[in-house]
Write a protein that holds these residues in place. Structure first.
Motif, PDB file in Angstrom:
ATOM      1  N   ARG A 121      -6.540 -16.235  11.460  1.00 57.52           N
ATOM      2  CA  ARG A 121      -4.898 -15.483   9.861  1.00 57.52           C
ATOM      3  C   ARG A 121      -5.552 -15.672   8.285  1.00 57.52           C
ATOM      4  O   ARG A 121      -6.544 -16.466   8.318  1.00 57.52           O
ATOM      5  CB  ARG A 121      -4.119 -16.485   9.482  1.00 57.52           C
ATOM      6  N   PHE A 122      -5.857 -14.379   7.980  1.00 65.15           N
ATOM      7  CA  PHE A 122      -6.282 -14.351   6.719  1.00 65.15           C
ATOM      8  C   PHE A 122      -5.549 -12.628   5.870  1.00 65.15           C
ATOM      9  O   PHE A 122      -4.996 -12.123   6.469  1.00 65.15           O
ATOM     10  CB  PHE A 122      -7.864 -13.755   7.049  1.00 65.15           C
ATOM     11  N   ILE A 123      -6.033 -12.459   4.737  1.00 59.97           N
ATOM     12  CA  ILE A 123      -5.862 -11.640   3.914  1.00 59.97           C
ATOM     13  C   ILE A 123      -7.285 -11.235   2.680  1.00 59.97           C
ATOM     14  O   ILE A 123      -7.128 -12.583   2.373  1.00 59.97           O
ATOM     15  CB  ILE A 123      -3.915 -11.449   3.397  1.00 59.97           C
ATOM     16  N   SER A 124      -8.089  -9.846   2.732  1.00 59.19           N
ATOM     17  CA  SER A 124      -8.641 -10.001   2.050  1.00 59.19           C
ATOM     18  C   SER A 124      -8.396  -9.582   0.346  1.00 59.19           C
ATOM     19  O   SER A 124      -7.292  -9.016  -0.239  1.00 59.19           O
ATOM     20  CB  SER A 124      -9.816  -8.750   2.015  1.00 59.19           C
ATOM     21  N   GLU A 125      -8.975 -10.281   0.089  1.00 58.28           N
ATOM     22  CA  GLU A 125      -9.174 -10.409  -1.537  1.00 58.28           C
ATOM     23  C   GLU A 125      -8.967  -9.078  -2.338  1.00 58.28           C
ATOM     24  O   GLU A 125      -7.952  -8.917  -3.406  1.00 58.28           O
ATOM     25  CB  GLU A 125     -10.409 -11.159  -2.215  1.00 58.28           C
ATOM     26  N   THR A 127      -7.334  -6.800  -0.847  1.00 60.50           N
ATOM     27  CA  THR A 127      -6.482  -5.783  -0.489  1.00 60.50           C
ATOM     28  C   THR A 127      -5.118  -6.688  -1.645  1.00 60.50           C
ATOM     29  O   THR A 127      -4.596  -5.545  -2.074  1.00 60.50           O
ATOM     30  CB  THR A 127      -5.911  -6.103   0.977  1.00 60.50           C
ATOM     31  N   VAL A 128      -5.429  -7.920  -1.875  1.00 63.37           N
ATOM     32  CA  VAL A 128      -4.438  -8.629  -3.378  1.00 63.37           C
ATOM     33  C   VAL A 128      -4.608  -8.248  -4.283  1.00 63.37           C
ATOM     34  O   VAL A 128      -3.928  -7.439  -5.056  1.00 63.37           O
ATOM     35  CB  VAL A 128      -4.974 -10.540  -3.039  1.00 63.37           C
ATOM     36  N   GLU A 129      -5.916  -8.080  -4.213  1.00 67.93           N
ATOM     37  CA  GLU A 129      -6.125  -7.508  -5.510  1.00 67.93           C
ATOM     38  C   GLU A 129      -5.831  -5.671  -6.128  1.00 67.93           C
ATOM     39  O   GLU A 129      -5.976  -5.686  -7.080  1.00 67.93           O
ATOM     40  CB  GLU A 129      -7.776  -7.548  -6.253  1.00 67.93           C
ATOM     41  N   SER A 130      -5.944  -5.602  -5.455  1.00 67.78           N
ATOM     42  CA  SER A 130      -5.618  -3.799  -5.652  1.00 67.78           C
ATOM     43  C   SER A 130      -4.453  -4.180  -5.797  1.00 67.78           C
ATOM     44  O   SER A 130      -3.456  -2.708  -6.328  1.00 67.78           O
ATOM     45  CB  SER A 130      -5.346  -3.504  -3.342  1.00 67.78           C
ATOM     46  N   LYS A 131      -3.675  -5.274  -5.592  1.00 69.95           N
ATOM     47  CA  LYS A 131      -1.617  -4.797  -5.967  1.00 69.95           C
ATOM     48  C   LYS A 131      -1.498  -5.934  -7.695  1.00 69.95           C
ATOM     49  O   LYS A 131      -0.369  -6.300  -7.693  1.00 69.95           O
ATOM     50  CB  LYS A 131      -0.799  -5.492  -5.071  1.00 69.95           C
ATOM     51  N   ALA A 132      -2.919  -6.025  -7.952  1.00 70.94           N
ATOM     52  CA  ALA A 132      -3.060  -6.788  -9.518  1.00 70.94           C
ATOM     53  C   ALA A 132      -2.626  -8.566  -9.614  1.00 70.94           C
ATOM     54  O   ALA A 132      -2.208  -8.439 -10.924  1.00 70.94           O
ATOM     55  CB  ALA A 132      -2.093  -5.665 -10.355  1.00 70.94           C
ATOM     56  N   LYS A 133      -2.444  -8.812  -8.187  1.00 69.32           N
ATOM     57  CA  LYS A 133      -2.153 -10.224  -8.165  1.00 69.32           C
ATOM     58  C   LYS A 133      -2.408 -10.781  -8.017  1.00 69.32           C
ATOM     59  O   LYS A 133      -2.164 -10.238  -6.476  1.00 69.32           O
ATOM     60  CB  LYS A 133      -0.207 -10.228  -8.520  1.00 69.32           C
ATOM     61  N   GLY A 154      -2.902  -8.732   8.866  1.00 70.34           N
ATOM     62  CA  GLY A 154      -4.045  -7.081   9.172  1.00 70.34           C
ATOM     63  C   GLY A 154      -3.604  -6.937   6.929  1.00 70.34           C
ATOM     64  O   GLY A 154      -2.548  -6.889   7.120  1.00 70.34           O
ATOM     65  N   ASP A 155      -4.378  -6.263   7.135  1.00 69.72           N
ATOM     66  CA  ASP A 155      -5.218  -5.569   5.222  1.00 69.72           C
ATOM     67  C   ASP A 155      -3.959  -4.487   5.591  1.00 69.72           C
ATOM     68  O   ASP A 155      -3.521  -4.109   4.521  1.00 69.72           O
ATOM     69  CB  ASP A 155      -6.805  -5.059   5.168  1.00 69.72           C
ATOM     70  N   THR A 156      -3.368  -3.464   6.853  1.00 68.49           N
ATOM     71  CA  THR A 156      -2.597  -2.547   6.850  1.00 68.49           C
ATOM     72  C   THR A 156      -1.325  -2.240   6.351  1.00 68.49           C
ATOM     73  O   THR A 156      -1.139  -1.881   5.675  1.00 68.49           O
ATOM     74  CB  THR A 156      -3.335  -1.720   7.355  1.00 68.49           C
ATOM     75  N   ARG A 157      -1.575  -3.583   6.993  1.00 65.82           N
ATOM     76  CA  ARG A 157      -0.125  -4.177   6.829  1.00 65.82           C
ATOM     77  C   ARG A 157       0.884  -5.335   5.572  1.00 65.82           C
ATOM     78  O   ARG A 157       1.933  -5.512   5.628  1.00 65.82           O
ATOM     79  CB  ARG A 157       0.688  -4.596   8.033  1.00 65.82           C
ATOM     80  N   PHE A 158      -0.569  -5.430   4.855  1.00 64.23           N
ATOM     81  CA  PHE A 158       0.540  -5.950   3.701  1.00 64.23           C
ATOM     82  C   PHE A 158       1.287  -5.714   2.649  1.00 64.23           C
ATOM     83  O   PHE A 158       1.396  -4.843   2.467  1.00 64.23           O
ATOM     84  CB  PHE A 158      -1.059  -6.239   2.544  1.00 64.23           C
ATOM     85  N   ASN A 159       1.770  -7.340   2.711  1.00 62.88           N
ATOM     86  CA  ASN A 159       3.413  -6.781   1.763  1.00 62.88           C
ATOM     87  C   ASN A 159       3.442  -7.118   0.528  1.00 62.88           C
ATOM     88  O   ASN A 159       3.315  -8.086   0.514  1.00 62.88           O
ATOM     89  CB  ASN A 159       4.709  -7.761   2.787  1.00 62.88           C
ATOM     90  N   THR A 160       3.846  -6.549  -0.260  1.00 66.46           N
ATOM     91  CA  THR A 160       3.646  -7.234  -1.637  1.00 66.46           C
ATOM     92  C   THR A 160       4.849  -7.883  -2.018  1.00 66.46           C
ATOM     93  O   THR A 160       4.465  -8.778  -2.879  1.00 66.46           O
ATOM     94  CB  THR A 160       3.480  -6.126  -2.768  1.00 66.46           C
ATOM     95  N   LEU A 161       5.805  -7.498  -1.744  1.00 63.28           N
ATOM     96  CA  LEU A 161       7.506  -8.387  -1.814  1.00 63.28           C
ATOM     97  C   LEU A 161       6.959  -9.942  -1.009  1.00 63.28           C
ATOM     98  O   LEU A 161       7.997 -10.358  -1.939  1.00 63.28           O
ATOM     99  CB  LEU A 161       8.185  -7.466  -0.937  1.00 63.28           C
ATOM    100  N   ILE A 162       6.876  -9.879  -0.109  1.00 63.54           N
ATOM    101  CA  ILE A 162       6.793 -10.746   0.279  1.00 63.54           C
ATOM    102  C   ILE A 162       6.083 -11.625  -0.309  1.00 63.54           C
ATOM    103  O   ILE A 162       5.806 -13.535  -0.596  1.00 63.54           O
ATOM    104  CB  ILE A 162       6.085 -11.186   1.694  1.00 63.54           C
ATOM    105  N   TYR A 163       4.306 -11.500  -1.092  1.00 61.78           N
ATOM    106  CA  TYR A 163       3.328 -12.313  -1.448  1.00 61.78           C
ATOM    107  C   TYR A 163       4.413 -12.245  -2.975  1.00 61.78           C
ATOM    108  O   TYR A 163       3.266 -14.031  -3.190  1.00 61.78           O
ATOM    109  CB  TYR A 163       2.009 -10.916  -1.938  1.00 61.78           C
ATOM    110  N   TYR A 274     -13.670 -14.195   1.618  1.00 64.63           N
ATOM    111  CA  TYR A 274     -13.963 -13.647   2.870  1.00 64.63           C
ATOM    112  C   TYR A 274     -13.130 -13.357   3.545  1.00 64.63           C
ATOM    113  O   TYR A 274     -11.616 -14.328   4.124  1.00 64.63           O
ATOM    114  CB  TYR A 274     -14.664 -14.371   3.173  1.00 64.63           C
ATOM    115  N   SER A 275     -12.561 -12.564   4.208  1.00 60.64           N
ATOM    116  CA  SER A 275     -11.376 -12.221   5.452  1.00 60.64           C
ATOM    117  C   SER A 275     -11.945 -12.795   7.041  1.00 60.64           C
ATOM    118  O   SER A 275     -11.981 -12.966   7.808  1.00 60.64           O
ATOM    119  CB  SER A 275     -12.055 -10.179   6.194  1.00 60.64           C
TER     120      SER A 275
END
Length: 296
Positions: A121-125, A127-133, A154-163, A274-275
């Motif tokens: 399980r992972f989420i790439s850095e 992808t997270v940083e692209s949402k500014a937080k 997966g990165d393509t389904r990253f959910n900013t609201l959940i984060y 790292y992913s």
């Protein structure tokens, strides 16, 4: 001089030529011995007492029994100072020395046991940083949310609201900003309650155990064996400051050095940078403290 120690040398891997300081004057005393004689009882100070470089002019000695750090410039650097570094978002180089490759373990050790919780399980850095937080605890818990089916994989389904929801429920706050990105820090005590609260909002029952007092390697091993995930929190000194971090433990190897008998414990982690899976030495000598949150 005979067999009497004379002078001292301080080696620092980050210094050109590795030499940080030296003194060969007669009766010279190293900063470590000076600090030990002033601040620590004789039974607390020996060759294994952690000695750290806090900045270019300042060294520190750690009293493991209390967590206090004694500085050559300021004396007591803080009561229970080791616990002051909450997990935050620092450069991966700060923890690089604690990591080891899977190949290196199998090459240099006799592996006794090995297991993991799959898939990784992972989420790439990025992808997270692209949402500014970004906060390491929140990224760690997002990965654990994938395990429970309450965060998309997966990165393509990253959910900013959940984060952002995990950020708020764990009482994460912005520690600093860089290049338009807010980097957060999280109280260790809020990791378990925050995630359980989020899981409950998704109608998933999760419980946790928070161990702030150097959990045994077996606690992490038991978590993996019951196909659960956990978080490991610690801090290291890097560039003169304590840098706390949180990772998701998803597997383990127990091993002994070839030709040796003392067991070592290596954990497969998602480190938030790292992913791919990384391996960390749980007994890395420069960890300032060890804490864990175990979900089930």
């Amino acid at each position: 001089m005979g067999n009497i120690p004379h002078g001292y040398i301080i080696i620092d891997k980050d210094c050109p030529g590795l030499l940080s300081e030296f003194n060969f004057e007669e009766n010279s005393v190293s900063p470590a011995c000076e600090l030990g004689s002033v601040y620590l009882d004789a039974h607390k100070f020996d060759s294994t007492t952690p000695f750290i470089k806090m900045d270019s002019l300042n060294y520190g000695l750690i009293d493991i029994s209390t967590g206090n750090i004694y500085s050559t410039l300021t004396g007591l650097a803080g009561s229970n100072a080791l616990k002051e570094a909450n997990p935050a978002s620092y450069d991966p180089g700060s923890w690089e020395d604690a990591t080891v490759s899977w190949e290196a373990v199998h090459s240099d050790y006799q592996v006794k046991q090995e297991s993991s919780v799959d898939p990784f399980r992972f989420i790439s850095e990025s992808t997270v940083e692209s949402k500014a937080k970004k906060a390491c605890v929140v990224s760690s818990l997002y990965a654990i949310g994938q395990h429970y089916g309450i965060a998309p994989y997966g990165d393509t389904r990253f959910n900013t609201l959940i984060y952002n929801d995990l950020w708020n429920r764990t009482k994460t706050s912005v520690e600093y900003s860089s290049n338009g990105i807010n980097y957060g820090t999280t109280p260790n005590s809020m990791i378990g309650p925050g995630f359980v609260n989020y899981a409950k909002s998704k109608n998933v029952n999760v419980s946790y155990i928070y161990n702030p007092n150097s959990p045994s390697p077996q606690q992490f091993i038991d978590s993996v064996n019951r196909k659960s995930l956990s978080t490991f929190m610690s801090a290291v000194f890097n560039n003169g400051s304590k840098q706390g971090h949180c990772v998701t433990v998803q597997g383990y190897m127990t091993a002994t050095p070839k030709g040796g008998s003392t067991p070592s414990y290596f954990f497969c982690i998602f480190d938030g940078w790292y992913s791919n899976a990384r391996w960390i030495n749980y007994r890395y000598k420069n960890f300032l403290y060890r804490e864990g949150v175990f979900f089930k």
